[in-house]
Design a protein around this motif. Structure first.
Motif, short mmCIF file in Angstrom:
data_model
loop_
_atom_site.label_atom_id
_atom_site.label_comp_id
_atom_site.label_asym_id
_atom_site.label_seq_id
_atom_site.Cartn_x
_atom_site.Cartn_y
_atom_site.Cartn_z
N UNK A 1 -3.47 4.89 7.46
CA UNK A 1 -3.01 5.01 6.06
C UNK A 1 -4.18 5.35 5.14
N UNK B 1 0.81 3.86 -3.05
CA UNK B 1 0.37 5.23 -2.82
C UNK B 1 1.46 6.23 -3.20
N UNK B 2 2.72 5.86 -2.93
CA UNK B 2 3.82 6.79 -3.17
C UNK B 2 4.09 6.97 -4.66
N UNK C 1 -4.65 8.68 2.88
CA UNK C 1 -4.68 8.62 1.41
C UNK C 1 -6.01 9.12 0.87
N UNK D 1 0.84 -1.20 0.00
CA UNK D 1 0.00 0.00 0.00
C UNK D 1 0.87 1.25 0.00
N UNK D 2 1.91 1.19 0.83
CA UNK D 2 2.87 2.28 0.95
C UNK D 2 3.45 2.62 -0.42
N UNK E 1 2.00 8.49 5.93
CA UNK E 1 3.27 7.83 5.59
C UNK E 1 4.15 7.68 6.83
N UNK F 1 -1.63 13.04 4.09
CA UNK F 1 -0.85 11.98 3.46
C UNK F 1 0.52 11.83 4.14
#
Lengths: 202, 337
Positions: free
Chosen positions: B132, A75-76, B136, A71-72, B148, B144
């Motif tokens: 998270x 999303x990035x 998002x 997910x990290x 993170x 955001x």
């Protein structure tokens, strides 16, 4: 028993549906969320057959750690969805080929698999004995399959070190905090009491 | 009639009753923990704290709750609507379901499962999703960034928590929380495992995003972090979830290290007091430590937080795990169970 059967169909349908949605979802973040749903349903299926240890490990490892990193990353990254979809037809044959191989393997296992004669005594149906399945798993993993288990651990360790080596870079222009030097500082090195006479400079 | 209470409908009714018996007092405790926090912070800063609504301000939590309830829920136009609404629900639900395995007494537990400690670990490792997803779905830079940070922070501290749990279950010889408490009848685990108890509690602070590890919210740099776009009930759910998690970490610490429902000494008059009162007293003291820490320490810088997790707690807990296993094997205490 009827309740277990109904629950089995609910969870397995949800797992298959979520698996299909992982591929079909337009938004990659939604894909990962469906993947998490699929993991959860699989864990529920494990609970249904009485393998609670595997269920919890599945949730801890896959949902709690792996999927978080997925997910990290998703999303990035700035992914252009249209570009991602453009090669669909071009890559379809090879994708179908890999899928067919996996399917063939699954069918092969489902048809031919049987409990090996050598470990029949070690595997008891859940709930039949006082030994919990955590204990049964540990007993067999650390005796019969000790070397395979250690080898798997070693491979993971090598992979981890490899990933660290590949991504580690030292930049000359960054200023890093040296914790040891900072803690080793004494009062004499950093503070000075000065008596300044009136009307004069230090 | 006996057959009814052991069949599926009867068991469902009984379980629903048990769940209500846990959740309702828990929500009241959460409401009063917010009041308690404001009082503790006020007293440590020589103020009075809430004292207007009701006697001693005791009705303040309900006034706050009512205010949040009647406000408008704003959903930002750029937000991903479904995920935006689901995120606070996930946080709140996860903070409640963990209580299913917490033992309040020798037999007072909703689900007495074999792998209770793994279940708690699994649930606490899921807590990061609420944050998270909220960050998002808000489609906002501050939210955001907060999300993170929290992903990195919670994943890091989980590793240390995992090693602490392994150490405890080595000493107890079981993954069942009830058996872990029973194993502490001779001596609480906090005595042999004091460093691990400290590591666990500090990691718990990081896991619940409480001060001094609240860089996820970091109001001076990120406004309020992941829930900056939330209002009304959605915001309240995050808040309730955070405080329920504080109580949960306190309960976990008392089960794992402070003997859960056991009295401090196994002799009268200590044993006259019912077990659940001891358990609640331990939770209350540990919850006070949460607030005490918040009133005392400034916020950690991000790189220092990561350094503490990976370079201090992780090697130390690994070392202590090997040490514990070695001592247990050498003395033969491990094979006793």
């Amino acid at each position: 028993m009827i309740v277990q059967t109904v629950l089995f169909y609910i969870f397995s349908l949800a797992a298959v549906g979520a698996g299909a949605a992982v591929v079909a979802a337009r938004n990659p973040v939604h894909s990962v969320l469906f993947l998490i749903l699929a993991f959860f349903n699989t864990a529920a299926l494990f609970v249904l057959i009485g393998a609670e240890f595997l269920a919890m490990i599945l949730v801890i490892v896959y949902v709690g750690a792996v999927a978080v990193l997925f997910l990290f990353v998703v999303m990035m990254l700035d992914i252009d969805f249209r570009e991602l979809r453009s090669g669909f037809v071009r890559y379809l044959p090879i994708g179908a080929f890999v899928g067919m191989i996996l399917l063939a393997e699954l069918i092969f296992i489902a048809v031919s698999w049987a409990v090996p004669v050598t470990i029949v005594g070690a595997v008891a149906p859940a709930g039949a004995t006082a030994i919990s399945n955590t204990r049964a798993l540990g007993d067999i993993l650390y005796t019969r399959y000790l070397f395979a288990f250690q080898a798997a651990g070693l491979i993971l360790l090598v992979a981890m070190i490899g990933a660290i080596v590949l991504t580690l870079r030292r930049r000359a222009d960054t200023r890093k905090q040296s914790i040891a030097t900072q803690i080793a500082r004494t009062r004499a090195q950093s503070v000075e009491v000065v008596k300044v006479p009136v009307g004069e400079k230090v | 009639m006996d057959s009814f209470w052991t069949g599926y409908p009867g068991v469902t009714i009984i379980t629903a009753g048990e769940v209500l018996a846990v959740v309702v007092p828990l929500l009241i405790a959460v409401a009063y923990l917010t009041y308690f926090e404001r009082k503790v912070l006020a007293l440590s800063q020589l103020r009075k704290g809430p004292n207007v609504v009701g006697p001693f301000g005791l009705l303040q939590p309900f006034a706050d709750g009512l205010k949040l309830l009647i406000k408008e829920t704003v959903i930002p136009s750029g937000a991903n609507r479904l995920v935006f609404i689901v995120a606070p629900l996930v946080t709140f639900t996860l903070s409640l379901v963990a209580w299913a395995v917490i033992p309040f007494g020798a037999r007072a537990v909703i689900a007495n499962i074999n792998v209770g400690i793994l279940y708690l670990f699994a649930i606490s490792s899921l807590g990061v999703y609420g944050i998270i997803l909220a960050g998002w779905a808000s489609n906002s830079r501050y939210a955001f960034l907060g999300a993170l940070r929290s992903a990195a922070q919670m994943v890091s501290y989980e590793v240390a928590i995992g090693f602490v749990l392994v150490t405890v279950l080595l000493c107890a010889g079981s993954l069942n929380l009830g058996k872990i408490v029973e194993a502490q009848r001779t001596v609480w685990f906090v005595v042999p495992l004091l460093p691990m108890a400290v590591v666990f509690f500090i990691s718990g602070l990081a896991e619940t995003n409480r001060a001094p590890f609240d860089i996820v919210e970091g109001e001076s740099e990120l406004v309020a972090g992941y829930f900056v776009e939330y209002s009304a009930m959605a915001f309240a759910l995050f808040y309730l979830g955070e405080y329920a998690n504080m109580i949960l970490i306190s309960a976990m610490t008392s089960v794992l290290f402070f003997g859960g429902w056991l009295a401090p000494f196994g002799v009268p008059p200590f044993t006259w007091v019912p077990g659940w009162i001891w358990f609640f007293a331990k939770i209350a003291v540990l919850a006070f430590v949460f607030l005490w820490v918040r009133a005392t320490f400034p916020r950690f810088r991000y790189d220092q937080l990561m350094r503490l997790g990976w370079k201090v707690f992780l090697p130390f807990s690994l070392f202590y795990l090997v040490l514990t296993a070695g001592v247990l094997t050498a003395t033969g205490w491990a094979t006793a169970r």
